[in-house]
Design an enzyme around this catalytic site. Sequence first.
Site, PDB file in Angstrom:
ATOM      1  N   GLU A 157      -7.710   0.679  -4.186  1.00 35.43           N
ATOM      2  CA  GLU A 157      -7.478   0.568  -2.684  1.00 35.43           C
ATOM      3  C   GLU A 157      -8.946  -0.086  -2.087  1.00 35.43           C
ATOM      4  O   GLU A 157      -8.989  -1.055  -1.172  1.00 35.43           O
ATOM      5  CB  GLU A 157      -7.173   1.990  -2.151  1.00 35.43           C
ATOM      6  N   ASP A 179     -13.462   5.002   1.670  1.00 29.39           N
ATOM      7  CA  ASP A 179     -12.025   5.058   1.761  1.00 29.39           C
ATOM      8  C   ASP A 179     -11.526   6.608   1.559  1.00 29.39           C
ATOM      9  O   ASP A 179     -11.320   7.099   0.618  1.00 29.39           O
ATOM     10  CB  ASP A 179     -11.407   4.321   0.601  1.00 29.39           C
ATOM     11  N   ASP A 227       0.845  -1.043  -0.047  1.00 36.43           N
ATOM     12  CA  ASP A 227      -0.109  -0.126   0.027  1.00 36.43           C
ATOM     13  C   ASP A 227       0.763   1.275   0.025  1.00 36.43           C
ATOM     14  O   ASP A 227       1.375   1.404   1.118  1.00 36.43           O
ATOM     15  CB  ASP A 227      -0.821  -0.038   1.377  1.00 36.43           C
ATOM     16  N   LYS A 286       2.553  11.031  -3.417  1.00 39.48           N
ATOM     17  CA  LYS A 286       1.622  10.606  -4.263  1.00 39.48           C
ATOM     18  C   LYS A 286       0.693  11.537  -4.796  1.00 39.48           C
ATOM     19  O   LYS A 286       0.210  11.267  -5.912  1.00 39.48           O
ATOM     20  CB  LYS A 286       0.775   9.649  -3.261  1.00 39.48           C
TER      21      LYS A 286
END
Lengths: 622, 209
Positions: free
Chosen positions: A183, A205, A20, A83
């Site tokens: 994810e 999420d 992850d 990211k």
Amino acid sequence: MAFFELNVLNNAQEPILGIDLGTTNSLVAIWRDGRPQVLKPEGHSGQIPSALYFPENGEQPIVGQAVRERALVDPVGTVFSVKRFMGRGLKDVQEELSSVQFPASENENGLIEFNIRGRMYTPQELSALILMRVHDIACKALEGHPGQRIVITVPAYFDDAQRQATRDAARLAGLEVVRIINEPTAASLAFGLDQKQQGTVAVYDLGGGTFDVSILAIEDGVFRVLSTTGDTHLGGDDFDRALMELAYDDLLPQVGEETAQDSAFLQALRLSAERTKIALSQHLEAEYRIVIPESDIRYHREIKRSEFDALSQPLIEKTLDSCRQALSDAGLETSDIDEVVLVGGSTRIPAVREAVEKFFGRKPHMELNPDEVVALGAAVQGHILSGGTRDILLMDVVSLSLGLETVGGGVDKVIVRNSPIPCQATETYTTNVDNQTGIKFTVIQGERELAGDCRTLGHFELKGIPPMPAGLPRVAVRFQVDANGMLSVTAKEQSTGISASIEVKPMHGLTDEEVETMLMASYDHAQADFDNRRAADLRVEIARMCRATRAHYEEAKPMLDRETIEDIDDVLLAGDEAEKSNLPDELQKVRDEIERATLPLAAVLMDAVAKSAMAGKTLDEL
Amino acid sequence: MKTNCSECEAELATPLVCEACGALQVCAESPTPFAVMGLEPGPVVDHAALKKRLLELSRAMHPDFFGGASEEQQQLAIDNTAELNSAFELLSDDMARADWLVRSLGGPKESDERQMPQAFLIEVMEWNELLEEARDAEPGSKEHAAAHELGATLENERKTIMQAVRDALTPLPESGSTALIDIRKQMNAVRYVDRALAQLAELALEANH
């Protein structure tokens, strides 16, 4: 002693790690002993901050927990939230630039670059450094090398450019990405397995930088995504920013415009905001403090949870709009949802939990650690892909529509969002001019009507069409989205059956050549890197050998002669000293010496095992 | 269309994979969506059976289960699963299914025949008026209430027309028959109804905000 691992793999394939790569934290997990487990070397929480620190003297950057601690004292030189910059252009990320303490620019391909201590770094390279650290942690936890194959997760709403950037980052880190998975889907895998679920599940999420909501049908081990949507610009960082703004407004008159724009000041503001936000999840009020002695800034302000809740409302409402959209796309009502799963650290915020519970009309599941669930799911997928099981299958969807830019600047959709993947569509082109051998087109990703409002994936050029009168060629261009959610384009001229070649100029990305060049350039540092790697591996192995030797040393001593005991004592001492060395050749010698010196010990233990086996006892019982 | 497995010769229920020996099949040309699912072409489909077949075939050919295979096999798994997913999507949608049948029998594409049935056109004019009024009106007004009723009327209308389309396609008309033109016109009517319903849904969303 022969230090062999009694780690018998029950199939021929190499294990696949699940990673992850988060905005704030990264984790790595593997399928072991019948379940997915987060890899945690001794004393480690398993969470690896996705943070880098570049020392002033140009030395190797530090990655991980040490950076967070360092940033409290010295925010200059730190890089967070890489990211957010992957697969994006400079104008997409203006607000996020404060999380990187170095100047940013954009090259002619729309690729962001940071000027860090005189060297240009792309987000891909920064992510690669994080991934190398993550892989090291995995090696430490496993006390060995699990190989280079990985499953890596991305937000469901990541577009093709962002996915490509992620894959390139892994490649630069020397890792082979076997699959990219979304994810929320990964989270549902971990949850579904843990709870042995069937039914319709909504995964909410809310991570550090992105928000996704996915709706899945789980039936007999098949996890089928019905719809997914989200916002790649909405996450925990935005809640931090809301708090930051309060402090900023207070401090501006005191510090003046110039200091207020200073990156170190903004970084300190951001880190304090994050701490305060986390504190408010546990307490009804918290203190927002900033102390920068050099600039004579000493600020504190009490924040009540109710105040923070009011600030968070608009952000939470945005997430609920996405939830409405996902339900509508799936043709469902909230009453059709059997379970709700929360993922991502930001779901610890009480206001978020309350809003989600109210919206879906049921209590969300929180049995699994919201920080770990994505990595665990990735490990499950790794297990499936390495041939570990056929009982589980993930069927995901395309998260964003794909289309072609029309002459008028509109978009002709070729693949519609929420189409199950793999999927494909074929468009037929022809030529406008006699003997035209090439065709150009631009691929767009997004839902809006105008190409300018969507994301440009890249400019494609078809070459090698056989020369024919205009209008005669029938070039079938096949757009295929694979199981990674990534696009590949192939073309064939149908009357001749000749395949046309396609050249892609990606937007915000690296071409294959550029990745190759970067890998080659890293070979310049290769020798140094290789030595460091070898040294690190040897240190781990030496420590392991010493531990194993000591485990049975006392019991075996009565059966060893004095010379052997002295020899073993010497090499154990050298082994302990070796912790400090970074010289691979020296470490190799120490390792080999330990092996040689402990041969008699091994022989004695083997003997004892054989004898006791015949006497019906185990080694432990000796 | 190939009917036997290239590896073990067993009879194939679908041109994409042999469920007896597990071998992926190479298709020279794109199989029809009905052939993929092993169904006779027709306007009616058992949705539960269709979904069951999708899951069965996905387990047999999904690229996730070919992780250790050669690159060629992996690409074939992707290609064939993409065909499977296309077939499922098309067969799950009543309009897409009908559209495919009409075209496969030589009937007109939507772009070739845009007209709706005569009798329908009069109602369309009335409905367009109601929609416009609803757009300009206040929430809670009688125009909005009328729009809500219109939604119910349109849902019924859709059911009626789709039933007529299904009836006209059972049994399948002769290839090139003029009946196909009438069927296309009715499908255009359904297309109008779906668009009108979407507009009503949007108005409802806006009203809630």
